[in-house]
Design an enzyme around this catalytic site. Structure first.
Site, PDB file in Angstrom:
ATOM      1  N   ASP A   1       0.815  -1.210   0.000  1.00  0.00           N
ATOM      2  CA  ASP A   1       0.000   0.000   0.000  1.00  0.00           C
ATOM      3  C   ASP A   1       0.852   1.265   0.000  1.00  0.00           C
ATOM      4  OD1 ASP A   1       0.659  -1.102   2.423  1.00  0.00           O
ATOM      5  OD2 ASP A   1      -1.130  -0.421   3.480  1.00  0.00           O
ATOM      6  N   THR A   2       2.064   1.203   0.579  1.00  0.00           N
ATOM      7  CA  THR A   2       2.971   2.345   0.474  1.00  0.00           C
ATOM      8  C   THR A   2       3.336   2.594  -0.986  1.00  0.00           C
ATOM      9  OG1 THR A   2       3.919   1.960   2.669  1.00  0.00           O
ATOM     10  CG2 THR A   2       5.227   3.263   1.130  1.00  0.00           C
TER      11      THR A   2
END
Length: 410
Positions: A202-203
Protein backbone atom coordinates in the site's frame (compact mmCIF):
# COMPACT_ATOMS: atom_id res chain seq x y z
CA UNK A 1 10.16 -4.98 -15.63
CA UNK A 2 6.97 -5.57 -13.69
CA UNK A 3 6.18 -9.10 -12.67
CA UNK A 4 2.53 -9.72 -13.51
CA UNK A 5 2.49 -13.34 -12.37
CA UNK A 6 -0.48 -13.90 -10.08
CA UNK A 7 -0.86 -16.53 -7.40
CA UNK A 8 -3.57 -19.10 -8.10
CA UNK A 9 -6.93 -18.47 -6.44
CA UNK A 10 -8.04 -21.89 -5.25
CA UNK A 11 -11.51 -21.04 -4.00
CA UNK A 12 -13.96 -18.15 -4.18
CA UNK A 13 -17.36 -18.46 -2.51
CA UNK A 14 -19.45 -15.80 -4.24
CA UNK A 15 -23.19 -15.65 -3.60
CA UNK A 16 -25.37 -13.83 -6.13
CA UNK A 17 -26.25 -10.35 -4.79
CA UNK A 18 -26.88 -6.85 -6.10
CA UNK A 19 -23.70 -5.28 -7.47
CA UNK A 20 -22.08 -3.47 -4.52
CA UNK A 21 -20.88 0.14 -4.45
CA UNK A 22 -18.46 -0.71 -1.65
CA UNK A 23 -16.22 -3.76 -1.23
CA UNK A 24 -14.44 -4.05 2.13
CA UNK A 25 -11.54 -6.50 1.83
CA UNK A 26 -10.08 -8.11 4.97
CA UNK A 27 -6.84 -10.05 4.37
CA UNK A 28 -6.32 -12.76 6.99
CA UNK A 29 -3.76 -15.37 7.92
CA UNK A 30 -4.45 -17.78 10.80
CA UNK A 31 -7.15 -15.63 12.42
CA UNK A 32 -9.68 -18.30 13.39
CA UNK A 33 -10.26 -16.76 16.84
CA UNK A 34 -10.79 -13.09 15.93
CA UNK A 35 -12.27 -13.38 12.44
CA UNK A 36 -15.85 -14.21 13.42
CA UNK A 37 -16.47 -11.45 15.99
CA UNK A 38 -14.71 -8.82 13.87
CA UNK A 39 -16.59 -9.59 10.65
CA UNK A 40 -19.93 -9.69 12.46
CA UNK A 41 -19.20 -6.34 14.06
CA UNK A 42 -18.18 -4.85 10.71
CA UNK A 43 -21.24 -6.28 8.97
CA UNK A 44 -23.56 -4.81 11.60
CA UNK A 45 -21.89 -1.41 11.28
CA UNK A 46 -22.19 -1.39 7.50
CA UNK A 47 -25.88 -2.31 7.62
CA UNK A 48 -26.64 0.37 10.20
CA UNK A 49 -24.47 3.26 9.01
CA UNK A 50 -23.49 2.97 5.35
CA UNK A 51 -26.22 3.95 2.84
CA UNK A 52 -24.68 2.06 -0.09
CA UNK A 53 -24.83 -1.55 -1.28
CA UNK A 54 -21.78 -3.31 0.13
CA UNK A 55 -20.02 -6.58 0.45
CA UNK A 56 -17.25 -7.90 2.69
CA UNK A 57 -14.54 -10.01 1.11
CA UNK A 58 -12.48 -12.20 3.44
CA UNK A 59 -9.19 -12.83 1.62
CA UNK A 60 -7.55 -15.86 3.23
CA UNK A 61 -3.78 -15.99 2.67
CA UNK A 62 -3.16 -19.75 2.84
CA UNK A 63 -4.10 -20.11 6.51
CA UNK A 64 -3.18 -23.42 8.11
CA UNK A 65 -5.62 -23.26 11.04
CA UNK A 66 -9.42 -23.09 10.97
CA UNK A 67 -9.62 -19.59 9.45
CA UNK A 68 -11.04 -20.78 6.13
CA UNK A 69 -13.78 -22.79 7.83
CA UNK A 70 -14.76 -19.76 9.93
CA UNK A 71 -14.83 -17.62 6.79
CA UNK A 72 -17.09 -20.11 5.00
CA UNK A 73 -19.44 -20.14 7.97
CA UNK A 74 -19.63 -16.35 7.96
CA UNK A 75 -20.38 -16.31 4.22
CA UNK A 76 -23.22 -18.76 4.81
CA UNK A 77 -24.69 -16.78 7.73
CA UNK A 78 -24.28 -13.17 6.59
CA UNK A 79 -25.59 -11.69 3.34
CA UNK A 80 -22.90 -9.92 1.34
CA UNK A 81 -19.92 -11.79 2.84
CA UNK A 82 -17.64 -13.58 0.39
CA UNK A 83 -14.57 -15.74 0.78
CA UNK A 84 -11.49 -15.58 -1.41
CA UNK A 85 -8.87 -18.24 -0.68
CA UNK A 86 -5.32 -17.96 -2.01
CA UNK A 87 -2.62 -20.59 -1.79
CA UNK A 88 0.17 -18.15 -0.85
CA UNK A 89 0.71 -15.53 1.85
CA UNK A 90 1.05 -11.77 1.39
CA UNK A 91 -1.24 -8.86 2.22
CA UNK A 92 -0.46 -7.14 -1.06
CA UNK A 93 -1.10 -10.33 -2.99
CA UNK A 94 -4.51 -10.71 -1.32
CA UNK A 95 -5.52 -7.11 -2.00
CA UNK A 96 -4.43 -7.32 -5.62
CA UNK A 97 -6.49 -10.47 -6.19
CA UNK A 98 -9.60 -9.21 -4.39
CA UNK A 99 -9.55 -5.68 -5.80
CA UNK A 100 -8.82 -6.79 -9.36
CA UNK A 101 -11.86 -9.07 -9.46
CA UNK A 102 -14.30 -6.88 -7.54
CA UNK A 103 -17.33 -5.34 -9.33
CA UNK A 104 -17.57 -2.56 -6.72
CA UNK A 105 -16.92 1.11 -7.50
CA UNK A 106 -14.95 1.75 -4.30
CA UNK A 107 -12.49 -0.77 -2.86
CA UNK A 108 -11.56 -0.73 0.83
CA UNK A 109 -8.86 -2.44 2.83
CA UNK A 110 -9.19 -2.98 6.56
CA UNK A 111 -7.22 -4.97 9.15
CA UNK A 112 -9.07 -7.88 10.71
CA UNK A 113 -8.46 -6.61 14.25
CA UNK A 114 -10.56 -3.49 13.53
CA UNK A 115 -8.04 -1.35 15.40
CA UNK A 116 -9.48 1.68 13.58
CA UNK A 117 -12.78 3.02 14.88
CA UNK A 118 -15.42 2.16 12.29
CA UNK A 119 -16.95 5.63 12.62
CA UNK A 120 -14.24 6.76 10.18
CA UNK A 121 -15.39 4.38 7.43
CA UNK A 122 -18.05 6.60 5.87
CA UNK A 123 -15.78 9.70 5.87
CA UNK A 124 -13.13 7.50 4.24
CA UNK A 125 -15.23 6.36 1.29
CA UNK A 126 -17.59 9.33 0.75
CA UNK A 127 -15.03 11.49 -1.17
CA UNK A 128 -14.34 8.55 -3.50
CA UNK A 129 -17.98 7.83 -4.17
CA UNK A 130 -18.62 11.51 -4.93
CA UNK A 131 -15.58 11.69 -7.23
CA UNK A 132 -13.86 14.36 -5.14
CA UNK A 133 -10.80 12.16 -4.44
CA UNK A 134 -9.08 9.15 -5.95
CA UNK A 135 -7.69 7.40 -2.87
CA UNK A 136 -8.35 7.80 0.84
CA UNK A 137 -6.30 6.77 3.87
CA UNK A 138 -6.80 6.78 7.59
CA UNK A 139 -4.08 8.64 9.43
CA UNK A 140 -3.02 8.12 13.04
CA UNK A 141 -0.59 11.03 12.85
CA UNK A 142 -3.04 13.93 12.46
CA UNK A 143 -3.41 16.28 15.40
CA UNK A 144 -7.05 15.30 15.85
CA UNK A 145 -6.39 11.54 15.72
CA UNK A 146 -6.66 9.63 18.99
CA UNK A 147 -4.22 6.74 19.22
CA UNK A 148 -3.47 4.18 21.92
CA UNK A 149 -0.26 2.22 21.33
CA UNK A 150 3.12 1.55 22.86
CA UNK A 151 6.17 3.78 22.54
CA UNK A 152 8.01 1.26 20.36
CA UNK A 153 5.33 1.15 17.68
CA UNK A 154 4.84 4.92 17.86
CA UNK A 155 8.54 5.55 17.22
CA UNK A 156 8.69 2.98 14.41
CA UNK A 157 5.62 4.40 12.69
CA UNK A 158 6.75 8.01 12.84
CA UNK A 159 10.29 7.07 11.84
CA UNK A 160 9.03 5.14 8.82
CA UNK A 161 6.87 8.00 7.61
CA UNK A 162 9.73 10.48 8.09
CA UNK A 163 11.94 8.14 6.06
CA UNK A 164 9.38 8.12 3.26
CA UNK A 165 9.27 11.91 3.28
CA UNK A 166 13.04 12.13 3.08
CA UNK A 167 13.60 9.46 0.43
CA UNK A 168 10.50 9.45 -1.77
CA UNK A 169 9.20 12.99 -1.02
CA UNK A 170 5.75 11.74 -0.01
CA UNK A 171 3.13 14.25 1.11
CA UNK A 172 0.67 11.84 2.78
CA UNK A 173 1.12 11.47 6.52
CA UNK A 174 0.56 7.80 7.39
CA UNK A 175 1.51 5.05 4.94
CA UNK A 176 0.98 2.07 7.23
CA UNK A 177 -2.47 2.53 8.75
CA UNK A 178 -4.57 -0.52 7.82
CA UNK A 179 -7.52 1.57 6.70
CA UNK A 180 -7.49 2.63 3.05
CA UNK A 181 -9.80 2.96 0.04
CA UNK A 182 -9.39 3.49 -3.70
CA UNK A 183 -11.71 4.02 -6.66
CA UNK A 184 -11.93 0.90 -8.81
CA UNK A 185 -11.07 2.69 -12.05
CA UNK A 186 -7.93 4.11 -10.47
CA UNK A 187 -6.99 0.73 -8.99
CA UNK A 188 -7.27 -0.89 -12.42
CA UNK A 189 -4.54 1.43 -13.69
CA UNK A 190 -2.26 1.42 -10.64
CA UNK A 191 -2.31 -2.25 -9.56
CA UNK A 192 -0.34 -3.55 -12.59
CA UNK A 193 2.47 -1.16 -11.64
CA UNK A 194 2.75 -2.27 -8.01
CA UNK A 195 5.32 -5.02 -7.58
CA UNK A 196 5.27 -5.67 -3.84
CA UNK A 197 3.07 -8.50 -2.56
CA UNK A 198 3.59 -7.93 1.16
CA UNK A 199 3.42 -5.06 3.64
CA UNK A 200 5.03 -2.47 1.35
CA UNK A 201 2.18 -2.89 -1.15
CA UNK A 202 0.00 0.00 0.00
CA UNK A 203 2.97 2.34 0.47
CA UNK A 204 4.03 1.67 -3.11
CA UNK A 205 0.47 2.20 -4.30
CA UNK A 206 0.25 5.57 -2.53
CA UNK A 207 3.62 6.78 -3.83
CA UNK A 208 2.64 5.93 -7.42
CA UNK A 209 -0.72 7.63 -6.94
CA UNK A 210 0.92 10.80 -5.66
CA UNK A 211 3.44 10.86 -8.50
CA UNK A 212 0.59 10.40 -11.00
CA UNK A 213 -1.10 13.54 -9.67
CA UNK A 214 -4.00 11.75 -7.98
CA UNK A 215 -5.82 13.27 -5.02
CA UNK A 216 -5.28 11.42 -1.73
CA UNK A 217 -7.83 12.19 0.98
CA UNK A 218 -6.76 11.76 4.61
CA UNK A 219 -9.13 10.96 7.48
CA UNK A 220 -7.99 11.34 11.11
CA UNK A 221 -8.87 8.13 12.94
CA UNK A 222 -9.23 6.80 16.45
CA UNK A 223 -6.95 3.78 16.67
CA UNK A 224 -6.18 1.27 19.40
CA UNK A 225 -3.17 -0.99 18.98
CA UNK A 226 -3.83 -4.72 18.83
CA UNK A 227 -1.61 -6.33 21.50
CA UNK A 228 -1.88 -9.67 19.68
CA UNK A 229 -0.43 -8.33 16.42
CA UNK A 230 1.79 -10.96 14.75
CA UNK A 231 3.66 -8.64 12.44
CA UNK A 232 7.40 -9.36 12.42
CA UNK A 233 8.66 -5.80 12.90
CA UNK A 234 12.29 -6.48 11.91
CA UNK A 235 11.45 -8.49 8.80
CA UNK A 236 8.83 -5.95 7.76
CA UNK A 237 11.25 -3.05 8.27
CA UNK A 238 13.91 -4.72 6.12
CA UNK A 239 11.37 -5.48 3.39
CA UNK A 240 10.19 -1.87 3.50
CA UNK A 241 13.77 -0.60 3.10
CA UNK A 242 14.25 -2.83 0.08
CA UNK A 243 10.95 -1.60 -1.32
CA UNK A 244 11.95 2.04 -0.84
CA UNK A 245 15.23 1.43 -2.65
CA UNK A 246 13.59 -0.41 -5.53
CA UNK A 247 10.81 2.14 -5.95
CA UNK A 248 13.23 5.05 -5.66
CA UNK A 249 15.38 3.61 -8.47
CA UNK A 250 12.32 3.07 -10.68
CA UNK A 251 11.17 6.65 -10.16
CA UNK A 252 14.66 8.06 -10.72
CA UNK A 253 15.20 6.15 -13.97
CA UNK A 254 11.71 6.85 -15.30
CA UNK A 255 10.91 3.14 -15.58
CA UNK A 256 7.27 3.64 -14.58
CA UNK A 257 4.71 5.02 -17.08
CA UNK A 258 3.45 7.72 -14.71
CA UNK A 259 3.09 10.35 -17.42
CA UNK A 260 0.24 8.40 -19.00
CA UNK A 261 -1.51 8.06 -15.65
CA UNK A 262 -0.99 11.74 -14.92
CA UNK A 263 -2.60 12.66 -18.24
CA UNK A 264 -5.50 10.30 -17.59
CA UNK A 265 -6.23 10.89 -13.89
CA UNK A 266 -4.09 13.81 -12.70
CA UNK A 267 -5.78 16.99 -11.56
CA UNK A 268 -5.20 19.91 -13.92
CA UNK A 269 -3.70 23.12 -12.47
CA UNK A 270 -6.19 25.74 -11.37
CA UNK A 271 -6.82 28.46 -13.94
CA UNK A 272 -5.23 31.82 -13.07
CA UNK A 273 -7.49 34.75 -12.14
CA UNK A 274 -8.90 36.62 -15.19
CA UNK A 275 -6.78 39.72 -14.53
CA UNK A 276 -3.65 37.56 -14.41
CA UNK A 277 -2.89 38.91 -10.93
CA UNK A 278 -1.48 36.16 -8.67
CA UNK A 279 -3.81 35.27 -5.81
CA UNK A 280 -3.02 37.31 -2.68
CA UNK A 281 -0.42 39.53 -4.39
CA UNK A 282 -1.63 42.94 -3.06
CA UNK A 283 -1.74 41.67 0.52
CA UNK A 284 1.62 39.92 0.15
CA UNK A 285 3.20 43.10 -1.24
CA UNK A 286 1.92 45.11 1.71
CA UNK A 287 3.20 42.67 4.32
CA UNK A 288 6.47 42.19 2.46
CA UNK A 289 6.96 45.96 2.46
CA UNK A 290 6.44 46.12 6.23
CA UNK A 291 8.90 43.29 6.80
CA UNK A 292 11.30 44.99 4.39
CA UNK A 293 11.13 48.31 6.25
CA UNK A 294 11.79 46.58 9.57
CA UNK A 295 14.67 44.60 8.02
CA UNK A 296 16.18 47.73 6.48
CA UNK A 297 16.03 49.61 9.79
CA UNK A 298 17.62 46.65 11.58
CA UNK A 299 20.27 46.42 8.86
CA UNK A 300 21.18 50.11 9.11
CA UNK A 301 21.36 49.97 12.91
CA UNK A 302 23.66 46.94 12.76
CA UNK A 303 25.80 48.59 10.09
CA UNK A 304 26.21 51.78 12.10
CA UNK A 305 26.99 49.77 15.26
CA UNK A 306 29.69 47.64 13.59
CA UNK A 307 31.09 50.05 10.96
CA UNK A 308 33.63 51.63 13.27
CA UNK A 309 34.94 48.29 14.52
CA UNK A 310 34.91 46.14 11.39
CA UNK A 311 35.09 48.56 8.50
CA UNK A 312 32.59 49.19 5.74
CA UNK A 313 32.60 45.89 3.83
CA UNK A 314 32.74 43.46 6.81
CA UNK A 315 30.05 45.48 8.61
CA UNK A 316 27.87 45.33 5.50
CA UNK A 317 28.38 41.55 5.20
CA UNK A 318 27.54 40.82 8.83
CA UNK A 319 24.54 43.15 8.96
CA UNK A 320 23.10 41.84 5.71
CA UNK A 321 23.54 38.18 6.70
CA UNK A 322 21.80 38.57 10.07
CA UNK A 323 18.87 40.52 8.68
CA UNK A 324 18.55 38.21 5.63
CA UNK A 325 17.95 35.14 7.82
CA UNK A 326 15.47 37.04 10.00
CA UNK A 327 13.79 38.47 6.89
CA UNK A 328 13.23 35.02 5.36
CA UNK A 329 11.75 33.67 8.61
CA UNK A 330 9.43 36.68 8.96
CA UNK A 331 8.25 36.51 5.36
CA UNK A 332 7.52 32.79 5.62
CA UNK A 333 5.16 33.41 8.53
CA UNK A 334 3.74 36.87 7.93
CA UNK A 335 3.82 37.40 4.16
CA UNK A 336 3.20 33.93 2.76
CA UNK A 337 1.39 32.32 5.74
CA UNK A 338 3.67 29.28 6.02
CA UNK A 339 4.10 27.79 9.48
CA UNK A 340 5.99 24.78 10.75
CA UNK A 341 8.98 23.18 9.07
CA UNK A 342 7.41 22.59 5.64
CA UNK A 343 10.03 23.60 3.04
CA UNK A 344 12.00 25.64 5.61
CA UNK A 345 15.37 24.44 4.37
CA UNK A 346 14.56 25.27 0.74
CA UNK A 347 13.10 28.64 1.69
CA UNK A 348 16.17 29.67 3.70
CA UNK A 349 18.39 28.48 0.87
CA UNK A 350 16.41 30.70 -1.50
CA UNK A 351 16.78 33.47 1.05
CA UNK A 352 20.55 33.00 1.02
CA UNK A 353 20.50 33.30 -2.77
CA UNK A 354 18.69 36.60 -2.31
CA UNK A 355 21.27 37.49 0.34
CA UNK A 356 24.05 36.86 -2.17
CA UNK A 357 22.40 39.15 -4.69
CA UNK A 358 21.84 41.80 -2.04
CA UNK A 359 25.45 41.51 -0.91
CA UNK A 360 26.63 41.94 -4.48
CA UNK A 361 24.47 45.04 -4.94
CA UNK A 362 25.37 46.70 -1.63
CA UNK A 363 29.07 45.78 -1.69
CA UNK A 364 29.32 46.85 -5.31
CA UNK A 365 27.62 50.14 -4.50
CA UNK A 366 30.01 50.76 -1.59
CA UNK A 367 33.01 49.88 -3.72
CA UNK A 368 31.84 52.21 -6.48
CA UNK A 369 31.19 55.01 -3.98
CA UNK A 370 34.66 54.71 -2.46
CA UNK A 371 36.20 54.62 -5.94
CA UNK A 372 34.47 57.87 -6.88
CA UNK A 373 34.65 59.68 -3.53
CA UNK A 374 37.84 59.38 -1.52
CA UNK A 375 36.28 59.80 1.93
CA UNK A 376 32.46 59.75 1.76
CA UNK A 377 30.50 60.68 4.85
CA UNK A 378 28.45 58.12 6.76
CA UNK A 379 25.28 59.86 5.55
CA UNK A 380 26.28 59.38 1.92
CA UNK A 381 27.21 55.74 2.60
CA UNK A 382 23.82 55.10 4.21
CA UNK A 383 21.97 56.77 1.34
CA UNK A 384 23.77 54.60 -1.22
CA UNK A 385 23.06 51.48 0.83
CA UNK A 386 19.36 52.33 1.13
CA UNK A 387 19.04 52.59 -2.66
CA UNK A 388 20.97 49.32 -3.15
CA UNK A 389 18.78 47.61 -0.54
CA UNK A 390 15.63 48.73 -2.33
CA UNK A 391 16.82 47.01 -5.48
CA UNK A 392 17.79 43.91 -3.48
CA UNK A 393 14.34 43.92 -1.84
CA UNK A 394 12.59 43.69 -5.19
CA UNK A 395 14.74 40.70 -6.13
CA UNK A 396 14.11 39.12 -2.71
CA UNK A 397 10.33 39.36 -3.12
CA UNK A 398 10.42 37.75 -6.55
CA UNK A 399 12.64 34.89 -5.37
CA UNK A 400 10.79 34.22 -2.12
CA UNK A 401 7.36 34.36 -3.71
CA UNK A 402 8.47 31.89 -6.34
CA UNK A 403 9.86 29.52 -3.69
CA UNK A 404 7.00 29.79 -1.21
CA UNK A 405 3.93 30.43 -3.35
CA UNK A 406 4.38 28.68 -6.69
CA UNK A 407 5.98 25.50 -5.28
CA UNK A 408 3.66 25.18 -2.36
CA UNK A 409 1.20 23.07 -4.29
CA UNK A 410 3.85 21.16 -6.24
Amino acid sequence: MIDTTEVRVTEWIQPVVTAPILDVVIPVYNEETDLGPCVRRLHAHLRANVPYPFRITIADNASVDGTLDVARSLAADLAGVEVLHLDAKGRGRALRAAWSASPAQVLVYMDVDLSTDLAALLPLVAPLISGHSDLAIGTRLARTSRVVRGTKREVISRGYNLLLRGTLAVRFSDAQCGFKAIRADVAAQLLPLVRDTGWFFDTELLVLAQRAGLRIHEVPVDWVDDPDSRVDVLATALADLRGIGRLGRALFTGALPLRHLREQFGRAPLAPPPARVPVGLPRQLGRFALVGVASTVAYLLLYVATRGVLGAQPANLLSLLITAVANTAANRRLTFGITGRWGAGRHHLQGLVAFGLGLALTSGSLALLHAVVAAPTRTVELAVLVVANLAATVLRFVLLRYAMHHRRGG
